[in-house]
Design a protein around this motif. Structure first.
Motif, PDB file in Angstrom:
ATOM      1  N   ILE A   1      -7.377   5.435  -4.661  1.00  0.00           N
ATOM      2  CA  ILE A   1      -8.371   6.423  -4.257  1.00  0.00           C
ATOM      3  C   ILE A   1      -7.667   7.758  -4.036  1.00  0.00           C
ATOM      4  O   ILE A   1      -6.597   7.794  -3.434  1.00  0.00           O
ATOM      5  N   LEU A   2      -8.279   8.843  -4.512  1.00  0.00           N
ATOM      6  CA  LEU A   2      -7.763  10.179  -4.216  1.00  0.00           C
ATOM      7  C   LEU A   2      -8.830  10.907  -3.412  1.00  0.00           C
ATOM      8  O   LEU A   2      -9.914  11.198  -3.936  1.00  0.00           O
ATOM      9  N   ASN A   3      -8.527  11.177  -2.147  1.00  0.00           N
ATOM     10  CA  ASN A   3      -9.491  11.886  -1.303  1.00  0.00           C
ATOM     11  C   ASN A   3      -9.096  13.354  -1.173  1.00  0.00           C
ATOM     12  O   ASN A   3      -7.978  13.663  -0.761  1.00  0.00           O
ATOM     13  N   LEU A   4     -10.027  14.246  -1.533  1.00  0.00           N
ATOM     14  CA  LEU A   4      -9.792  15.688  -1.425  1.00  0.00           C
ATOM     15  C   LEU A   4     -10.685  16.227  -0.316  1.00  0.00           C
ATOM     16  O   LEU A   4     -11.892  15.978  -0.327  1.00  0.00           O
ATOM     17  N   SER A   5     -10.102  16.961   0.631  1.00  0.00           N
ATOM     18  CA  SER A   5     -10.941  17.551   1.682  1.00  0.00           C
ATOM     19  C   SER A   5     -10.506  18.982   1.948  1.00  0.00           C
ATOM     20  O   SER A   5      -9.336  19.258   2.174  1.00  0.00           O
ATOM     21  N   ILE A   6     -11.485  19.879   1.885  1.00  0.00           N
ATOM     22  CA  ILE A   6     -11.190  21.289   2.140  1.00  0.00           C
ATOM     23  C   ILE A   6     -11.276  21.526   3.641  1.00  0.00           C
ATOM     24  O   ILE A   6     -12.167  21.005   4.313  1.00  0.00           O
ATOM     25  N   GLN A   7     -10.319  22.291   4.173  1.00  0.00           N
ATOM     26  CA  GLN A   7     -10.176  22.448   5.615  1.00  0.00           C
ATOM     27  C   GLN A   7     -10.929  23.676   6.142  1.00  0.00           C
ATOM     28  O   GLN A   7     -10.516  24.289   7.129  1.00  0.00           O
ATOM     29  N   HIS A   8     -12.026  24.031   5.476  1.00  0.00           N
ATOM     30  CA  HIS A   8     -12.776  25.235   5.831  1.00  0.00           C
ATOM     31  C   HIS A   8     -14.272  24.956   5.718  1.00  0.00           C
ATOM     32  O   HIS A   8     -14.664  23.997   5.050  1.00  0.00           O
ATOM     33  N   THR A   9     -15.084  25.808   6.354  1.00  0.00           N
ATOM     34  CA  THR A   9     -16.534  25.621   6.280  1.00  0.00           C
ATOM     35  C   THR A   9     -17.233  26.816   5.621  1.00  0.00           C
ATOM     36  O   THR A   9     -18.445  26.958   5.706  1.00  0.00           O
TER      37      THR A   9
ATOM     38  N   MET B   1       0.839  -1.209   0.000  1.00  0.00           N
ATOM     39  CA  MET B   1       0.000   0.000   0.000  1.00  0.00           C
ATOM     40  C   MET B   1       0.871   1.255   0.000  1.00  0.00           C
ATOM     41  O   MET B   1       1.830   1.353   0.748  1.00  0.00           O
ATOM     42  N   LYS B   2       0.494   2.166  -0.880  1.00  0.00           N
ATOM     43  CA  LYS B   2       1.216   3.432  -0.970  1.00  0.00           C
ATOM     44  C   LYS B   2       0.268   4.552  -0.526  1.00  0.00           C
ATOM     45  O   LYS B   2      -0.897   4.565  -0.942  1.00  0.00           O
ATOM     46  N   GLN B   3       0.773   5.457   0.310  1.00  0.00           N
ATOM     47  CA  GLN B   3      -0.042   6.615   0.693  1.00  0.00           C
ATOM     48  C   GLN B   3       0.797   7.878   0.565  1.00  0.00           C
ATOM     49  O   GLN B   3       1.968   7.887   0.951  1.00  0.00           O
ATOM     50  N   GLU B   4       0.217   8.908   0.012  1.00  0.00           N
ATOM     51  CA  GLU B   4       0.898  10.202  -0.096  1.00  0.00           C
ATOM     52  C   GLU B   4      -0.093  11.305   0.219  1.00  0.00           C
ATOM     53  O   GLU B   4      -1.286  11.178  -0.073  1.00  0.00           O
ATOM     54  N   PHE B   5       0.429  12.398   0.788  1.00  0.00           N
ATOM     55  CA  PHE B   5      -0.402  13.555   1.119  1.00  0.00           C
ATOM     56  C   PHE B   5       0.178  14.815   0.475  1.00  0.00           C
ATOM     57  O   PHE B   5       1.397  14.939   0.320  1.00  0.00           O
ATOM     58  N   PHE B   6      -0.700  15.739   0.156  1.00  0.00           N
ATOM     59  CA  PHE B   6      -0.274  17.010  -0.445  1.00  0.00           C
ATOM     60  C   PHE B   6      -1.315  18.057  -0.070  1.00  0.00           C
ATOM     61  O   PHE B   6      -2.515  17.847  -0.236  1.00  0.00           O
ATOM     62  N   ASN B   7      -0.857  19.164   0.467  1.00  0.00           N
ATOM     63  CA  ASN B   7      -1.757  20.249   0.842  1.00  0.00           C
ATOM     64  C   ASN B   7      -1.717  21.323  -0.248  1.00  0.00           C
ATOM     65  O   ASN B   7      -0.775  22.109  -0.309  1.00  0.00           O
ATOM     66  N   LEU B   8      -2.733  21.342  -1.082  1.00  0.00           N
ATOM     67  CA  LEU B   8      -2.796  22.352  -2.149  1.00  0.00           C
ATOM     68  C   LEU B   8      -3.361  23.645  -1.570  1.00  0.00           C
ATOM     69  O   LEU B   8      -4.483  23.673  -1.064  1.00  0.00           O
TER      70      LEU B   8
ATOM     71  N   ILE C   1      -6.600  22.597   0.454  1.00  0.00           N
ATOM     72  CA  ILE C   1      -7.309  21.387   0.012  1.00  0.00           C
ATOM     73  C   ILE C   1      -6.347  20.203   0.165  1.00  0.00           C
ATOM     74  O   ILE C   1      -5.370  20.072  -0.581  1.00  0.00           O
ATOM     75  N   ILE C   2      -6.625  19.355   1.165  1.00  0.00           N
ATOM     76  CA  ILE C   2      -5.773  18.187   1.392  1.00  0.00           C
ATOM     77  C   ILE C   2      -6.008  17.172   0.280  1.00  0.00           C
ATOM     78  O   ILE C   2      -7.156  16.826  -0.014  1.00  0.00           O
ATOM     79  N   HIS C   3      -4.921  16.726  -0.329  1.00  0.00           N
ATOM     80  CA  HIS C   3      -4.949  15.638  -1.301  1.00  0.00           C
ATOM     81  C   HIS C   3      -4.354  14.414  -0.609  1.00  0.00           C
ATOM     82  O   HIS C   3      -3.261  14.498  -0.057  1.00  0.00           O
ATOM     83  N   HIS C   4      -5.055  13.310  -0.658  1.00  0.00           N
ATOM     84  CA  HIS C   4      -4.580  12.079  -0.006  1.00  0.00           C
ATOM     85  C   HIS C   4      -4.769  10.922  -0.980  1.00  0.00           C
ATOM     86  O   HIS C   4      -5.900  10.593  -1.335  1.00  0.00           O
ATOM     87  N   PHE C   5      -3.645  10.338  -1.388  1.00  0.00           N
ATOM     88  CA  PHE C   5      -3.712   9.162  -2.256  1.00  0.00           C
ATOM     89  C   PHE C   5      -3.515   7.902  -1.432  1.00  0.00           C
ATOM     90  O   PHE C   5      -2.627   7.834  -0.585  1.00  0.00           O
ATOM     91  N   LEU C   6      -4.343   6.900  -1.697  1.00  0.00           N
ATOM     92  CA  LEU C   6      -4.178   5.587  -1.070  1.00  0.00           C
ATOM     93  C   LEU C   6      -4.378   4.546  -2.169  1.00  0.00           C
ATOM     94  O   LEU C   6      -5.427   4.511  -2.816  1.00  0.00           O
ATOM     95  N   GLY C   7      -3.357   3.747  -2.412  1.00  0.00           N
ATOM     96  CA  GLY C   7      -3.473   2.735  -3.466  1.00  0.00           C
ATOM     97  C   GLY C   7      -2.133   2.103  -3.759  1.00  0.00           C
ATOM     98  O   GLY C   7      -1.372   1.789  -2.857  1.00  0.00           O
ATOM     99  N   GLU C   8      -1.853   1.990  -5.064  1.00  0.00           N
ATOM    100  CA  GLU C   8      -0.609   1.327  -5.480  1.00  0.00           C
ATOM    101  C   GLU C   8       0.100   2.167  -6.546  1.00  0.00           C
ATOM    102  O   GLU C   8      -0.558   2.776  -7.381  1.00  0.00           O
TER     103      GLU C   8
END
Lengths: 139, 139, 139
Positions: free
Chosen positions: B37-45, B1-8, B132-139
């Motif tokens: 899977i690429l999960n994008l989550s904005i850190q604001h409301t 399993m590979k995971q990477e994070f990136f804060n755009l 915007i947090i970018h989070h990859f989980l996969g291969e």
């Protein structure tokens, strides 16, 4: 790959936003999750999930009031009225918000913004027992 | 399993849809993600994420105008008014759209439709710095 | 880690909710997925995905009627009118609902509530060919 499941049950008593951020954080800490995806899915279609500001409770009051005005509890507007005047509006409010939220965990920390909290948004008037499935997939 | 994070990080200057599809694609290519899977989550409301048509920019103009009409900037409608007339409407627009989006990557390709673009939907009037947090989980 | 993809194609003929729960369950069973994430993403911006009640079909009728009233098909309200009076409302309805849904599978079972069904929400008036990417990641 590590996977864990947890069914968070919340008893609601009327339309409101019920914060459950602490319960989610406790579950993450107890299980020592390091990096991964946390998928939350509510098992109902008359309540929903929202990420909202947890600093000023007035935000929650305004949200509830706004949605009530946007989706009136008026039986003359709907065909599906047998379950009460609040039921069809509840389904619509559910469609306008979210049934599920996917969050990221990095270095044991749930990646939420400073003012973000996790809320169950109850749309029914009477007491309900709600289930929010927590599913961790990662390492 | 590979995971990477990136804060755009995106600097916004007023209500608008800010496309970031290219930045996301660049990050995927640089990291050579194959399937996952690429999960994008904005850190604001008070800003949100939407997948929208990127062919005709009029679509974006109409979207902004529609949401402004649906959620009026009128302090008499809300209790939470201390942060400005645009703040409570911003929280509501955020609830009506999305805080997070989960996408799929197959054979190094982000699975978006032909006309789909990724947008940050800014709901505040003044300049903001958004994550915007970018989070990859996969291969 | 196991990953599988499936492009479910649905031919729609007008505004409606098209249930596809059975097709999704069949694909899960055929592939013998045990535990994991199921990510569904629609490859269009004028149709969307919703999880809704599948007990009483009146709920679906009311939902369609409500969204039509909330987002009128009135060309005088929009700039983007070249693709028909239903196109810009379709983009807005898409923004108000969801482009993607992430679900959990536990012990070979898709974790949906008793009354929850998966629906494609078609917002265009004419016939369309729609694609819903199914992506499983798990074990």
């Amino acid at each position: 790959m590590k996977q864990e499941f947890f069914n968070l049950q919340i008893n609601t008593n009327g339309q409101n936003l019920y914060e459950f951020t602490d319960q989610t954080l406790n579950w993450i800490n107890e299980n020592n999750f390091k990096n991964g995806i946390l998928n939350l899915s509510i098992q109902h279609t008359s309540a929903s999930l929202v990420v909202q500001e947890n600093a000023d409770p007035d935000v929650q009051t305004d949200l509830i009031k706004y949605f009530d005005k946007l989706v009136p509890m008026d039986n003359s507007l709907y065909i599906h009225t047998t379950e009460g005047k609040d039921d069809m509006p509840a389904h619509i409010k559910s469609a306008l918000t979210n049934n599920q939220i996917t969050l990221s965990i990095k270095n044991k920390e749930l990646l939420l913004g400073t003012w973000q909290g996790l809320y169950l948004f109850e749309h029914r008037l009477e007491s309900q027992k709600r289930s929010i499935i927590h599913h961790f997939l990662g390492e």
